[in-house]
Design a protein around this motif. Structure first.
Motif, PDB file in Angstrom:
ATOM      1  N   GLN A   8     -44.865  30.065  47.300  1.00  0.00           N
ATOM      2  CA  GLN A   8     -44.297  28.715  47.312  1.00  0.00           C
ATOM      3  C   GLN A   8     -45.249  27.817  48.107  1.00  0.00           C
ATOM      4  O   GLN A   8     -45.491  28.024  49.291  1.00  0.00           O
ATOM      5  CB  GLN A   8     -42.902  28.738  47.933  1.00  0.00           C
ATOM      6  CG  GLN A   8     -42.322  27.374  48.290  1.00  0.00           C
ATOM      7  CD  GLN A   8     -42.331  26.342  47.176  1.00  0.00           C
ATOM      8  OE1 GLN A   8     -43.003  25.316  47.301  1.00  0.00           O
ATOM      9  NE2 GLN A   8     -41.621  26.612  46.090  1.00  0.00           N
ATOM     10  N   GLU A  36     -46.024  28.624  43.282  1.00  0.00           N
ATOM     11  CA  GLU A  36     -44.838  27.844  42.916  1.00  0.00           C
ATOM     12  C   GLU A  36     -44.984  26.446  43.531  1.00  0.00           C
ATOM     13  O   GLU A  36     -44.718  26.247  44.710  1.00  0.00           O
ATOM     14  CB  GLU A  36     -43.574  28.535  43.433  1.00  0.00           C
ATOM     15  CG  GLU A  36     -42.292  27.823  43.015  1.00  0.00           C
ATOM     16  CD  GLU A  36     -41.060  28.616  43.406  1.00  0.00           C
ATOM     17  OE1 GLU A  36     -40.375  29.142  42.500  1.00  0.00           O
ATOM     18  OE2 GLU A  36     -40.776  28.713  44.626  1.00  0.00           O
ATOM     19  N   TYR A  38     -44.305  22.425  44.457  1.00  0.00           N
ATOM     20  CA  TYR A  38     -43.177  21.558  44.762  1.00  0.00           C
ATOM     21  C   TYR A  38     -43.689  20.125  44.607  1.00  0.00           C
ATOM     22  O   TYR A  38     -44.905  19.877  44.616  1.00  0.00           O
ATOM     23  CB  TYR A  38     -42.663  21.804  46.187  1.00  0.00           C
ATOM     24  CG  TYR A  38     -43.654  21.331  47.225  1.00  0.00           C
ATOM     25  CD1 TYR A  38     -43.518  20.087  47.835  1.00  0.00           C
ATOM     26  CD2 TYR A  38     -44.790  22.090  47.526  1.00  0.00           C
ATOM     27  CE1 TYR A  38     -44.473  19.628  48.733  1.00  0.00           C
ATOM     28  CE2 TYR A  38     -45.732  21.636  48.426  1.00  0.00           C
ATOM     29  CZ  TYR A  38     -45.577  20.408  49.024  1.00  0.00           C
ATOM     30  OH  TYR A  38     -46.537  19.950  49.886  1.00  0.00           O
ATOM     31  N   HIS A  62     -40.619  23.785  41.929  1.00  0.00           N
ATOM     32  CA  HIS A  62     -39.417  23.165  42.483  1.00  0.00           C
ATOM     33  C   HIS A  62     -39.412  21.664  42.199  1.00  0.00           C
ATOM     34  O   HIS A  62     -40.410  20.974  42.434  1.00  0.00           O
ATOM     35  CB  HIS A  62     -39.354  23.373  43.991  1.00  0.00           C
ATOM     36  CG  HIS A  62     -38.809  24.694  44.400  1.00  0.00           C
ATOM     37  ND1 HIS A  62     -38.407  24.986  45.686  1.00  0.00           N
ATOM     38  CD2 HIS A  62     -38.559  25.825  43.682  1.00  0.00           C
ATOM     39  CE1 HIS A  62     -37.951  26.230  45.759  1.00  0.00           C
ATOM     40  NE2 HIS A  62     -38.057  26.754  44.552  1.00  0.00           N
ATOM     41  N   ILE A 101     -37.051  24.837  39.074  1.00  0.00           N
ATOM     42  CA  ILE A 101     -35.930  25.246  39.915  1.00  0.00           C
ATOM     43  C   ILE A 101     -35.557  24.129  40.881  1.00  0.00           C
ATOM     44  O   ILE A 101     -36.413  23.614  41.608  1.00  0.00           O
ATOM     45  CB  ILE A 101     -36.291  26.524  40.693  1.00  0.00           C
ATOM     46  CG1 ILE A 101     -36.572  27.661  39.700  1.00  0.00           C
ATOM     47  CG2 ILE A 101     -35.181  26.919  41.663  1.00  0.00           C
ATOM     48  CD1 ILE A 101     -37.275  28.851  40.297  1.00  0.00           C
ATOM     49  N   ASP A 102     -34.290  23.743  40.862  1.00  0.00           N
ATOM     50  CA  ASP A 102     -33.793  22.767  41.827  1.00  0.00           C
ATOM     51  C   ASP A 102     -33.786  23.433  43.201  1.00  0.00           C
ATOM     52  O   ASP A 102     -33.177  24.479  43.376  1.00  0.00           O
ATOM     53  CB  ASP A 102     -32.372  22.336  41.440  1.00  0.00           C
ATOM     54  CG  ASP A 102     -31.890  21.138  42.229  1.00  0.00           C
ATOM     55  OD1 ASP A 102     -31.974  21.173  43.471  1.00  0.00           O
ATOM     56  OD2 ASP A 102     -31.415  20.175  41.605  1.00  0.00           O
ATOM     57  N   PRO A 103     -34.467  22.837  44.207  1.00  0.00           N
ATOM     58  CA  PRO A 103     -34.637  23.533  45.486  1.00  0.00           C
ATOM     59  C   PRO A 103     -33.387  23.628  46.350  1.00  0.00           C
ATOM     60  O   PRO A 103     -33.291  24.522  47.186  1.00  0.00           O
ATOM     61  CB  PRO A 103     -35.721  22.717  46.187  1.00  0.00           C
ATOM     62  CG  PRO A 103     -35.621  21.359  45.588  1.00  0.00           C
ATOM     63  CD  PRO A 103     -35.220  21.566  44.160  1.00  0.00           C
ATOM     64  N   TYR A 139     -31.749  27.316  39.974  1.00  0.00           N
ATOM     65  CA  TYR A 139     -31.297  26.752  41.255  1.00  0.00           C
ATOM     66  C   TYR A 139     -31.688  27.708  42.379  1.00  0.00           C
ATOM     67  O   TYR A 139     -31.573  28.932  42.232  1.00  0.00           O
ATOM     68  CB  TYR A 139     -29.779  26.543  41.263  1.00  0.00           C
ATOM     69  CG  TYR A 139     -29.300  25.857  42.532  1.00  0.00           C
ATOM     70  CD1 TYR A 139     -29.396  24.472  42.667  1.00  0.00           C
ATOM     71  CD2 TYR A 139     -28.789  26.588  43.598  1.00  0.00           C
ATOM     72  CE1 TYR A 139     -28.996  23.842  43.837  1.00  0.00           C
ATOM     73  CE2 TYR A 139     -28.383  25.965  44.770  1.00  0.00           C
ATOM     74  CZ  TYR A 139     -28.491  24.584  44.883  1.00  0.00           C
ATOM     75  OH  TYR A 139     -28.103  23.963  46.049  1.00  0.00           O
ATOM     76  N   HIS A 140     -32.146  27.123  43.502  1.00  0.00           N
ATOM     77  CA  HIS A 140     -32.563  27.866  44.692  1.00  0.00           C
ATOM     78  C   HIS A 140     -31.635  27.504  45.845  1.00  0.00           C
ATOM     79  O   HIS A 140     -31.310  26.338  46.053  1.00  0.00           O
ATOM     80  CB  HIS A 140     -34.010  27.489  45.027  1.00  0.00           C
ATOM     81  CG  HIS A 140     -34.457  27.881  46.401  1.00  0.00           C
ATOM     82  ND1 HIS A 140     -34.215  27.093  47.517  1.00  0.00           N
ATOM     83  CD2 HIS A 140     -35.135  28.961  46.857  1.00  0.00           C
ATOM     84  CE1 HIS A 140     -34.727  27.674  48.587  1.00  0.00           C
ATOM     85  NE2 HIS A 140     -35.293  28.807  48.217  1.00  0.00           N
ATOM     86  N   GLU A 170     -32.807  31.456  41.653  1.00  0.00           N
ATOM     87  CA  GLU A 170     -33.867  31.934  42.530  1.00  0.00           C
ATOM     88  C   GLU A 170     -33.214  32.085  43.908  1.00  0.00           C
ATOM     89  O   GLU A 170     -32.865  31.083  44.539  1.00  0.00           O
ATOM     90  CB  GLU A 170     -35.017  30.939  42.581  1.00  0.00           C
ATOM     91  CG  GLU A 170     -36.123  31.326  43.549  1.00  0.00           C
ATOM     92  CD  GLU A 170     -37.221  30.274  43.602  1.00  0.00           C
ATOM     93  OE1 GLU A 170     -38.275  30.492  42.972  1.00  0.00           O
ATOM     94  OE2 GLU A 170     -37.004  29.225  44.235  1.00  0.00           O
TER      95      GLU A 170
END
Length: 268
Positions: A8, A36, A38, A62, A101-103, A139-140, A170
């Motif tokens: 990340q 990953e 952001y 993200h 993915i929504d953080p 979703y995270h 996630e």
């Protein structure tokens, strides 16, 4: 299924802001082949070029999909608008990204089932748009989704039960453990919904754990989070992602040590 180790990029936020190409070159030199991103929408072209130059891919990233405005990492809200899902997915395609993915969403949105239903509705709507563009939605979690419970069920599991089958999870194993929930048992319950984990470790030292960002995080395998057992409990796992919210030592050494541990204990 082969599990890929990733990083990340929020972990090296300051280094990326100072020197995008140089920071990613260091990530590649530490043995990573996947990252990953952001906050990638405004810099998709530059980031894609830098990743290609370093031999890195971005299978996941993200971006906010269920919030109208940016949410700070500590959970506090802002009035800064975020890009619409279609714009996010267009940028993801530039990066060759398959899953966005929504953080997290604000903790204040986890006080009732009705609020969680609204988050699920927004994620499901994003998944509909994403599917038309070849992008999967996820979703995270942080800790607050697990600290919220409804009739003995964690908020994250309530959300999972409301999500379209196209929406994945996630799971951040450190934040699960911080919330007092057993990561292994949680992943067993969530089953094939979980396609990625943030394999983040910590000591939970009382003198360090309550700071923000947390000051107890350590390289994977050096702390108390059952990373290997949790990964084994996720039958559809695709990505084991290294992340630090904060680390006082040599950060690039820490991410490399984490990668080696995950490659040996999880990916293999």
């Amino acid at each position: 299924m082969t599990i890929q180790t990733s990083l990340q990029l929020f972990t090296i936020k300051e280094q990326l802001d100072a020197d995008l190409d140089g920071a990613l070159a260091q990530v590649a030199a530490r043995g990573f082949r996947a990252v990953e991103p952001y906050d990638f929408v405004h810099r998709a072209e530059a980031l894609a070029a830098a990743l290609t130059a370093c031999g890195l891919t971005a299978p996941s990233g993200h971006a906010f999909l269920a919030s109208d405005s940016f949410v700070n990492p500590d959970g506090s809200g802002t009035t800064l608008p975020v890009p619409a899902p279609a714009e996010v997915f267009a940028a993801a395609r530039v990066l060759g990204m398959g899953t966005v993915i929504d953080p997290y969403t604000e903790p204040s949105r986890w006080e009732s089932v009705a609020q969680i239903e609204e988050t699920a509705r927004l994620l499901n709507a994003a998944a509909e748009i994403g599917e038309s563009m070849g992008i999967r939605v996820g979703y995270h979690n942080h800790a607050h989704e697990l600290e919220a419970t409804f009739d003995g069920v964690t908020g994250l599991e309530v959300l999972a039960g409301l999500l379209d089958e196209r929406v994945v999870l996630e799971v951040d194993l450190y934040w699960v453990a911080r919330a007092g929930v057993d990561p292994v048992a949680l992943l067993e319950r969530l089953g094939r919904r979980v396609i990625a984990v943030h394999a983040k470790d910590g000591t939970f030292d009382p003198a360090l754990v309550n700071a923000y960002p947390p000051a107890d995080q350590v390289p994977a395998g050096d702390g108390e989070v059952p990373l290997v057992e949790a990964a084994a409990a996720a039958p559809a796992l695709e990505l084991a992602i290294v992340e630090f919210d904060h680390y006082a030592g040599d950060l690039f050494d820490a991410i490399e040590r984490s990668r080696v541990y995950l490659d040996e204990k999880v990916a293999s």
